[in-house]
Scaffold this active site. Structure first.
Site, PDB file in Angstrom:
ATOM      1  N   ASP A 294       0.855  -1.183   0.000  1.00 17.89           N
ATOM      2  CA  ASP A 294       0.000   0.000   0.000  1.00 17.89           C
ATOM      3  C   ASP A 294       0.896   1.240   0.000  1.00 17.89           C
ATOM      4  O   ASP A 294       1.776   1.374   0.854  1.00 17.89           O
ATOM      5  CB  ASP A 294      -0.888   0.012   1.251  1.00 17.89           C
ATOM      6  CG  ASP A 294      -2.346   0.267   0.922  1.00 17.89           C
ATOM      7  OD1 ASP A 294      -2.601   1.213   0.156  1.00 17.89           O
ATOM      8  OD2 ASP A 294      -3.206  -0.468   1.420  1.00 17.89           O
TER       9      ASP A 294
ATOM     10  N   GLU B 232      -6.552   3.068  -6.087  1.00 14.71           N
ATOM     11  CA  GLU B 232      -7.812   3.087  -5.348  1.00 14.71           C
ATOM     12  C   GLU B 232      -8.725   4.119  -5.994  1.00 14.71           C
ATOM     13  O   GLU B 232      -9.000   5.179  -5.441  1.00 14.71           O
ATOM     14  CB  GLU B 232      -7.588   3.430  -3.871  1.00 14.71           C
ATOM     15  CG  GLU B 232      -8.870   3.302  -3.047  1.00 14.71           C
ATOM     16  CD  GLU B 232      -8.821   4.079  -1.738  1.00 14.71           C
ATOM     17  OE1 GLU B 232      -9.718   3.855  -0.905  1.00 14.71           O
ATOM     18  OE2 GLU B 232      -7.927   4.919  -1.548  1.00 14.71           O
TER      19      GLU B 232
ATOM     20  N   HIS C 159     -10.823  -3.477   2.975  1.00 19.83           N
ATOM     21  CA  HIS C 159     -10.766  -3.070   4.372  1.00 19.83           C
ATOM     22  C   HIS C 159     -11.718  -1.934   4.716  1.00 19.83           C
ATOM     23  O   HIS C 159     -11.917  -1.637   5.899  1.00 19.83           O
ATOM     24  CB  HIS C 159      -9.340  -2.642   4.714  1.00 19.83           C
ATOM     25  CG  HIS C 159      -8.874  -1.490   3.880  1.00 19.83           C
ATOM     26  ND1 HIS C 159      -8.519  -1.628   2.553  1.00 19.83           N
ATOM     27  CD2 HIS C 159      -8.732  -0.178   4.171  1.00 19.83           C
ATOM     28  CE1 HIS C 159      -8.162  -0.454   2.075  1.00 19.83           C
ATOM     29  NE2 HIS C 159      -8.289   0.443   3.025  1.00 19.83           N
ATOM     30  N   ASP C 160     -12.290  -1.269   3.724  1.00 20.58           N
ATOM     31  CA  ASP C 160     -13.170  -0.123   3.966  1.00 20.58           C
ATOM     32  C   ASP C 160     -14.630  -0.511   4.159  1.00 20.58           C
ATOM     33  O   ASP C 160     -15.479   0.370   4.348  1.00 20.58           O
ATOM     34  CB  ASP C 160     -13.072   0.876   2.804  1.00 20.58           C
ATOM     35  CG  ASP C 160     -11.816   1.721   2.884  1.00 20.58           C
ATOM     36  OD1 ASP C 160     -11.376   2.012   4.015  1.00 20.58           O
ATOM     37  OD2 ASP C 160     -11.279   2.088   1.830  1.00 20.58           O
TER      38      ASP C 160
ATOM     39  N   ASP D 161      -3.120   4.483  -2.608  1.00 19.28           N
ATOM     40  CA  ASP D 161      -4.216   4.963  -1.774  1.00 19.28           C
ATOM     41  C   ASP D 161      -4.597   6.393  -2.150  1.00 19.28           C
ATOM     42  O   ASP D 161      -3.728   7.251  -2.327  1.00 19.28           O
ATOM     43  CB  ASP D 161      -3.775   4.907  -0.308  1.00 19.28           C
ATOM     44  CG  ASP D 161      -4.845   5.401   0.644  1.00 19.28           C
ATOM     45  OD1 ASP D 161      -5.873   4.718   0.775  1.00 19.28           O
ATOM     46  OD2 ASP D 161      -4.644   6.470   1.254  1.00 19.28           O
TER      47      ASP D 161
END
Length: 373
Positions: free
Chosen positions: A99, A275, A335-336, A196
């Site tokens: 990430d 993302e 993960h969100d 990200d």
């Protein structure tokens, strides 16, 4: 027939290091635990891993507030533990991408500690500082996007939490330092990055205020109560209007091209996935990102055949419009949000729906990303 790259045929599996596998019995996931699970991942058919942030962090935002870009959080182990994990992954033909958080650092990062210490510090201009809040911009996590620092008697900008100050990417020293961090992990052998929040890297240069007649907290409440079609349309309009000057600004495409050129210096087909669902970030198909996520596929409360057909028809047509063609990338979870077992469950057929939706992700045209668990 054109041969496919590894990232076009791989099944990606996202790992959140803190909760995936505990190798030393302290109740926190770590690289020892992940390494011990590699054979299990091979047995699942996993070809590539995306690690959520593993860097040192105060963890105000699940590790996305990074205090050191070139090290490992001590709770996850050491840099040597990471190297062992990477070596063992590659031994099993599992690729690893990290990430990469470009928009901001932690407010405990040494860069920010220097920057906030005084206005004449060498890193004074590494973040976005103003004497007085110039607008009504909001943090996407609620509250004002400007926070006061007594040391400088100035305010700094943060799109996310106040513990996540935005970097000033107009400063060439910032860019150079971040590209050094990118090369650090590429030199160790990582296979690429998941990027990200790329849409928030630059802000409107004129710092233009938004025109929404409420704060973000009030907008959230308005959104919850919206029942009429008129209110629902107004809700959508307000969400766009509130943040349109804080993301999607000029400069990101040029930055992505710079980053792509760095990866192209390395062998092994290193890759970038953003993302974002905007296919424009794939450039001409070869000069920006390799993949962007098909978030529209997941942004419904229930997956239906009609939704899938519509999504795929529109998505593939758009990818085919790229000068050199584009490759699809599908996911239903990360993960969100809640895992697909919960998010798409109906309390009656949760297990069956989870298997069906996982199978969907794996069989759609393009590269699938699964979230651990």
């Amino acid at each position: 027939m054109t041969s496919l790259k590894w990232w076009q045929t791989a099944v990606f599996y996202q790992i959140y290091p803190r909760s995936f596998a505990d190798g030393n019995g302290d109740g926190i996931g770590d690289f020892k635990g992940i390494t011990e699970k590699l054979d299990y991942l091979v047995s699942l058919g996993v070809d590539a891993l995306w690690l959520s942030p593993h860097f040192p962090s105060p963890n105000w935002d699940c590790g996305y507030d990074i205090s050191d870009y070139t090290n490992v959080a001590p709770e996850y182990g050491t840099l040597e533990d990471f190297k062992t994990f990477l070596k063992e992954s590659h031994k099993r033909n599992i690729r690893v991408i990290l990430d990469l958080v470009l928009n901001h650092t932690s407010d405990e990062h040494p860069w920010f500690l220097e920057s906030k210490s005084s206005r004449d510090n060498p890193k004074a201009d590494w973040y976005v500082w103003v004497d007085t809040p110039p607008n009504n911009w909001q943090s996407c996590f609620d509250g004002d996007a400007w926070t006061y620092v007594p040391e400088r008697q100035q305010y700094y900008y943060h799109y996310f939490m106040k513990q996540q100050p935005d970097l000033n990417w107009h400063n060439p020293e910032v860019k150079a330092a971040m590209w050094d961090a990118v090369r650090f992990w590429l030199d160790l052998g990582v296979d690429g990055y998941r990027l990200d929040a790329i849409g928030t890297i630059y802000e409107d240069a004129n710092l233009t205020p938004h025109t929404v007649p409420m704060t973000l907290a009030e907008l959230r409440r308005f959104s919850e109560l919206a029942e009429t079609e008129e209110d629902k349309k107004l809700r959508e309009k307000y969400w766009v209007e509130m943040f349109k000057n804080q993301w999607g600004q000029p400069g990101v495409h040029e930055l992505m091209k710079e980053l792509r050129s760095i990866l192209n210096e390395y062998d092994g087909d290193r890759m970038l996935v953003g993302e974002d669902d905007n296919i424009d970030f794939m450039g001409d198909g070869e000069d920006e990102l390799h993949l962007v996520f098909n978030f529209p596929l997941a942004n419904v409360n229930r997956i239906t055949p009609e939704h899938i057909r519509k999504n795929q028809t529109e998505r593939i047509a758009r990818l085919n419009q790229l000068a050199k063609g584009g490759w699809a990338c599908n996911t239903l979870g990360n993960h969100d949000r809640s895992r697909i077992y919960t998010f798409y469950g109906d309390k009656l057929h949760d297990a069956e729906l989870a298997r069906l939706n996982a199978a969907l992700t794996l069989t759609l045209r393009g590269t699938p990303f699964l979230y651990n668990g």
